[in-house]
Design an enzyme around this catalytic site. Sequence first.
Site, PDB file in Angstrom:
ATOM      1  N   LEU A   1      -1.928  -3.242   9.898  1.00  7.53           N
ATOM      2  CA  LEU A   1      -2.883  -1.991  10.551  1.00  7.53           C
ATOM      3  C   LEU A   1      -4.224  -2.246  10.620  1.00  7.53           C
ATOM      4  CD1 LEU A   1      -0.019  -1.115   9.189  1.00  7.53           C
ATOM      5  CD2 LEU A   1      -1.034   1.417   9.199  1.00  7.53           C
TER       6      LEU A   1
ATOM      7  N   LYS B   1     -11.081  -6.277   9.621  1.00  6.37           N
ATOM      8  CA  LYS B   1     -10.013  -5.643  10.562  1.00  6.37           C
ATOM      9  C   LYS B   1      -9.714  -6.564  11.623  1.00  6.37           C
ATOM     10  CE  LYS B   1      -8.272  -2.268   8.228  1.00  6.37           C
ATOM     11  NZ  LYS B   1      -6.908  -2.343   7.437  1.00  6.37           N
TER      12      LYS B   1
ATOM     13  N   ASN C   1      -8.342   7.986  13.393  1.00  6.99           N
ATOM     14  CA  ASN C   1      -8.586   8.636  12.369  1.00  6.99           C
ATOM     15  C   ASN C   1      -7.455   9.321  11.858  1.00  6.99           C
ATOM     16  OD1 ASN C   1     -11.326   8.049  13.117  1.00  6.99           O
ATOM     17  ND2 ASN C   1     -12.221   9.139  11.685  1.00  6.99           N
TER      18      ASN C   1
ATOM     19  N   TYR D   1     -16.200  -3.482   7.268  1.00  2.06           N
ATOM     20  CA  TYR D   1     -14.731  -3.033   7.232  1.00  2.06           C
ATOM     21  C   TYR D   1     -14.062  -3.628   8.909  1.00  2.06           C
ATOM     22  CZ  TYR D   1     -10.725   0.424   7.700  1.00  2.06           C
ATOM     23  OH  TYR D   1      -9.568   0.872   7.932  1.00  2.06           O
TER      24      TYR D   1
ATOM     25  N   PRO E   1      -4.811   2.122  14.526  1.00  4.66           N
ATOM     26  CA  PRO E   1      -4.722   3.772  14.312  1.00  4.66           C
ATOM     27  C   PRO E   1      -5.959   4.504  14.345  1.00  4.66           C
ATOM     28  CG  PRO E   1      -3.712   2.600  12.339  1.00  4.66           C
ATOM     29  CD  PRO E   1      -4.623   1.688  13.149  1.00  4.66           C
TER      30      PRO E   1
ATOM     31  N   SER F   1      -7.811  -0.578  12.877  1.00  8.42           N
ATOM     32  CA  SER F   1      -8.556   0.568  12.724  1.00  8.42           C
ATOM     33  C   SER F   1      -9.174   0.891  14.223  1.00  8.42           C
ATOM     34  CB  SER F   1      -9.457   0.763  11.672  1.00  8.42           C
ATOM     35  OG  SER F   1     -10.108   1.966  11.824  1.00  8.42           O
ATOM     36  N   SER F   2      -9.535   2.052  14.664  1.00  9.78           N
ATOM     37  CA  SER F   2     -10.145   2.177  15.671  1.00  9.78           C
ATOM     38  C   SER F   2     -11.894   1.513  15.738  1.00  9.78           C
ATOM     39  CB  SER F   2     -10.303   3.815  16.107  1.00  9.78           C
ATOM     40  OG  SER F   2     -10.749   4.570  14.903  1.00  9.78           O
ATOM     41  N   CYS F   3     -12.223   1.730  14.420  1.00 12.84           N
ATOM     42  CA  CYS F   3     -13.672   0.954  14.402  1.00 12.84           C
ATOM     43  C   CYS F   3     -13.886  -0.292  14.641  1.00 12.84           C
ATOM     44  CB  CYS F   3     -14.274   1.382  12.730  1.00 12.84           C
ATOM     45  SG  CYS F   3     -13.420   0.286  11.637  1.00 12.84           S
TER      46      CYS F   3
ATOM     47  N   GLY G   1       0.785  -1.210  -0.069  1.00 16.08           N
ATOM     48  CA  GLY G   1      -0.215  -0.183  -0.070  1.00 16.08           C
ATOM     49  C   GLY G   1       0.964   1.189   0.016  1.00 16.08           C
ATOM     50  N   HIS G   2       2.059   1.215  -0.576  1.00 16.92           N
ATOM     51  CA  HIS G   2       3.143   2.371  -0.589  1.00 16.92           C
ATOM     52  C   HIS G   2       2.490   3.510  -1.322  1.00 16.92           C
ATOM     53  CE1 HIS G   2       3.818   0.967  -4.743  1.00 16.92           C
ATOM     54  NE2 HIS G   2       4.480   2.204  -4.831  1.00 16.92           N
TER      55      HIS G   2
ATOM     56  N   GLY H   1      -0.508   4.708  -1.123  1.00 19.55           N
ATOM     57  CA  GLY H   1      -1.667   5.442  -0.208  1.00 19.55           C
ATOM     58  C   GLY H   1      -1.203   6.256   0.684  1.00 19.55           C
ATOM     59  N   MET H   2      -1.951   7.107   1.318  1.00 24.23           N
ATOM     60  CA  MET H   2      -1.460   8.036   2.359  1.00 24.23           C
ATOM     61  C   MET H   2      -0.612   7.377   3.207  1.00 24.23           C
ATOM     62  SD  MET H   2      -3.786  10.489   5.081  1.00 24.23           S
ATOM     63  CE  MET H   2      -4.445   9.187   5.870  1.00 24.23           C
TER      64      MET H   2
ATOM     65  N   HIS I   1     -12.773  10.327   3.986  1.00 21.93           N
ATOM     66  CA  HIS I   1     -13.182  10.641   5.446  1.00 21.93           C
ATOM     67  C   HIS I   1     -13.544  11.904   5.611  1.00 21.93           C
ATOM     68  CE1 HIS I   1     -10.733   6.921   6.095  1.00 21.93           C
ATOM     69  NE2 HIS I   1     -11.709   6.908   6.692  1.00 21.93           N
TER      70      HIS I   1
END
Length: 313
Positions: free
Chosen positions: A106, A141, A166, A137, A164, A108-110, A11-12, A14-15, A180
Amino acid sequence: MQLNDKIYIAGHRGMVGGAIKRRLQTLGYNNLLTRSSVDLDLRNQAAVDEFFASEQPDYVFLAAAKVGGIYANNTYRAEFLYDNLMMEANIIHAAYKHGVKKLMFLGSSCIYPKMAPQPLTEDSLLTGPLEITNEPYAIAKIAGIKLCEAYRDQYGCNFISVMPTNLYGIGDNYHPENSHVLPALIRRFHEAKEAGKPSVAVWGSGTPRREFLFADDLAAACVYLMLHYDGKELVNIGTGEDLSIKELAETVKDVVCYDGKIVFDASKPDGTPRKLMDVSKLHSLGWKHTTELKEGLVQAYADFLKKRHMAVS
Ligand SMILES: NC(=O)C1=CN([C@@H]2O[C@H](COP(=O)(O)OP(=O)(O)OC[C@H]3O[C@@H](n4cnc5c(N)ncnc54)[C@H](OP(=O)(O)O)[C@@H]3O)[C@@H](O)[C@H]2O)C=CC1
Ligand SMILES: C[C@H]1O[C@H](OP(=O)(O)OP(=O)(O)OC[C@H]2O[C@@H](n3cnc4c(=O)[nH]c(N)nc43)[C@H](O)[C@@H]2O)[C@@H](O)[C@@H](O)C1=O
């Protein structure tokens, strides 16, 4: 992780993947392995296996995923579940099969329950129902987390999982519907300023609260934990501070220098009322964020303007 180790950043482009790549290069890690989704579709198990067999990476940052905001998550529910399940399963299994020394997944907080006590501690996972809008999603995860745990238990793999909050920053996704909230508001306030619009619509009630971490800070945390953390348990990565969507909108308005009004569109979903991360474990491991929201917003807006100028020139 030695400077000459071969490090695969999934995923390089991506952000987050881009920030991890920058961080590794800054620290002198130059034996970096990357592939775009055009060259390697991570949903294709055979292609992923062949890639790991031929390239033999030593370390893996698993930052590739199908990612989006509340509207995208709630609209493309099957893709968010299937794509993320396939990518993580293929990479985690290939990492085990081809002897990767260490992998970072990685999440996510969700992944945490919608109404879990705040701030969210790592042990609140699977203690209650999830937020419906991003349940596919979140389930994907959670499966990734459990895969890493199971490969550690059965095969002794050093696979760690980080959660992580948001994120925002350089190389963010500014799609008008699928992005987002923070990048969406940067774009909407900028376009309203350019067009001289009298008001900007913000989705929902404005009352939900969110925590935002600058992506280059996240990248620093990811590299730090890859170097210093080998535990089975999750590690939350965030700032430990949150604000309401209304407060965020007002801050973005100021950074963009838009002088119109903010109106709230109640027809859009609020999602989880709050998801503030407990980052005491992260801090006890020796890492803390450095970029505060206002400073990060200024950098994100500058990046947005640079990319926009490049796109039209
Ligand atoms: N953004 C956020 O607010 C948060 C993000 N995260 C997590 O951080 C990670 C990165 O997120 P972020 O950088 O924002 O996401 P981006 O959408 O910016 O980047 C996602 C990357 O995944 C790659 N990708 C997607 N599908 C495929 C595929 N089928 N095959 C190969 N590569 C694929 C894309 O590659 P390409 O560009 O080549 O198509 C892209 O580089 C994800 O795991 C996400 O869940 C966690 C919490 C918050
Ligand atoms: C990181 C986390 O991010 C996602 O969860 P989320 O934080 O709810 O996502 P969001 O950033 O899109 O929305 C946050 C809030 O913001 C409000 N909101 C206002 N105006 C806009 C707006 O214009 N766009 C968006 N997207 N939201 C808006 C919106 O109504 C909601 O109350 C997960 O899907 C998943 O991807 C995940 O893990």
